[in-house]
Design an enzyme around this catalytic site. Structure first.
Site, PDB file in Angstrom:
ATOM      1  N   HIS A 274       0.968  -1.274  -0.156  1.00 53.35           N
ATOM      2  CA  HIS A 274       0.056  -0.143  -0.074  1.00 53.35           C
ATOM      3  C   HIS A 274       0.761   1.118  -0.060  1.00 53.35           C
ATOM      4  O   HIS A 274       0.282   2.496  -0.257  1.00 53.35           O
ATOM      5  CB  HIS A 274      -0.975   0.221   1.332  1.00 53.35           C
TER       6      HIS A 274
ATOM      7  N   ASP B 147       8.894 -20.096   8.101  1.00 48.29           N
ATOM      8  CA  ASP B 147       8.418 -18.742   8.440  1.00 48.29           C
ATOM      9  C   ASP B 147       6.803 -18.575   8.516  1.00 48.29           C
ATOM     10  O   ASP B 147       6.116 -18.401   7.681  1.00 48.29           O
ATOM     11  CB  ASP B 147       8.848 -17.867   7.243  1.00 48.29           C
TER      12      ASP B 147
ATOM     13  N   ASP C  45       8.849 -11.502   1.720  1.00 48.85           N
ATOM     14  CA  ASP C  45      10.220 -11.695   1.470  1.00 48.85           C
ATOM     15  C   ASP C  45      10.756 -10.186   0.842  1.00 48.85           C
ATOM     16  O   ASP C  45      11.868  -9.965   0.947  1.00 48.85           O
ATOM     17  CB  ASP C  45      10.444 -12.788   0.266  1.00 48.85           C
TER      18      ASP C  45
ATOM     19  N   ASP D 263      18.747 -11.872  -2.662  1.00 49.02           N
ATOM     20  CA  ASP D 263      18.978 -11.389  -1.152  1.00 49.02           C
ATOM     21  C   ASP D 263      18.060  -9.933  -1.552  1.00 49.02           C
ATOM     22  O   ASP D 263      18.663  -9.186  -2.285  1.00 49.02           O
ATOM     23  CB  ASP D 263      20.358 -11.139  -1.027  1.00 49.02           C
TER      24      ASP D 263
END
Length: 327
Positions: free
Chosen positions: A124, A250, A295, A310
């Site tokens: 957002h 996760d 991520d 990364d």
């Protein structure tokens, strides 16, 4: 004696009020004990804007806290960038968040002495940074949307079309999660408006926003790209991942992204929460990173696929891109 006492009281009260106002925005100026290079040293300061619901600037303190752009902002500073992280309402309309961000952009300009800023918004935060261009283009050098919900997401309809999910979402996100985040950020006075946020994140709400604030950087359709540099001289960039569940360890990331997949059954190309088509904006750096929605900002705590790029490096390279562009 009484007059002196009143004057002293007035000065003390004024100082308190001014201090309260200056800290009300929660703007964070990222610092580092050392600078290793000037690889990411852009001409203009970088201002980061977080997204919806689980979006925040920093929870806790600098030493004992969690940054939204986890390990990303200090890395940029160590490589020469002047970085600020804005704090907006986690659940609010795009325009309200945009006004909150505009106040902090003005703070950055005053603190740095710069004439413009490079704005980077996640989720957002994408349409939120676009609001600054719409109302104050002279203050913007570039806009970058990272998985920005530039044209909304069907996830919003999935949460609001169901009576049960609509009520549950308002309780969990609007009444519990958002207030908790504002308290943990140290700014509980930030406004919360679940209905307004969900509308602006919907495809219908995003269309209304884009019609009110048109931009050539927005692609006409999913098969085209937007204009990288618009007539006002502002540069526009974007990138997004295309993966969903990337690391089963996760748990929070996996649960939320899996929910997004379930609530968007007709949307195949997305990062778990935002469609790739919606995120394309200006010059698309890449639209298929092996990253999901969290991520992309190195959350939660840097857990991602072992085969994923990364995120810290992606942001660092982008800062260098802005530097080489003279921004």
């Amino acid at each position: 004696m009484k007059i002196k006492m009143y004057i002293h009281y007035a000065i003390t009260l004024s100082s308190f009020i001014l201090c309260t106002i200056s800290n009300a925005s929660g703007l964070i100026h990222v610092k580092s004990s050392q600078v290793n290079s000037d690889y990411a040293k852009t001409k203009y300061p970088i201002v980061m804007a977080h997204g919806f619901a689980l979006g925040f600037s920093r929870i806790g303190t600098e030493k004992f806290g969690l940054d939204q752009f986890y390990q990303i902002t200090p890395d940029l500073v160590r490589n020469g960038a002047n970085v600020f992280v804005a704090q907006m309402s986690p659940v609010e309309s795009t325009i309200v968040r945009g006004e909150q961000l505009l106040q902090q952009v003005d703070q950055v300009l005053a603190l740095s002495g710069a004439q413009k800023v490079n704005l980077i918004g996640h989720s957002h935060g994408g349409p939120t940074v676009r609001y600054i261009e719409a109302v104050a283009p002279q203050k913007v050098a570039s806009l970058t949307a990272v998985a920005g919900s530039m044209k909304g997401t069907p996830l919003s309809a999935g949460l609001t079309n169901s009576n049960f999910l609509s009520k549950a979402g308002k309780i969990v996100i609007g009444n519990l999660l958002a207030p908790a985040i504002t308290i943990l950020e140290g700014n509980p006075k930030l406004s919360i408006n679940y209905e307004a946020a969900m509308y602006d994140l919907s495809e219908q709400g995003a269309l209304a926003f884009n019609q009110k604030f048109p931009s050539a950087a927005l692609p006409k359709d999913c098969n085209s790209n937007g204009v990288p540099r618009t007539e006002n001289g502002i540069y526009h960039y974007s990138w997004i991942g295309s993966s969903k569940v990337t690391n089963v360890l996760d748990v929070l990331d996996t649960a939320i992204v899996a929910t997004g997949v379930v609530l968007m059954p007709n949307e195949k190309n997305h990062d778990g929460l935002v469609p790739i088509c919606s995120a394309k904006y200006g010059k698309v750096i890449r639209d298929n990173y092996n990253l999901n929605h969290f991520d992309e900002v190195n959350q939660v705590l840097g857990l991602k696929s072992v085969f994923a790029p990364d995120p810290i490096s992606i942001f660092r390279q982008h800062a260098n891109r802005l530097k080489l562009q003279g921004l």
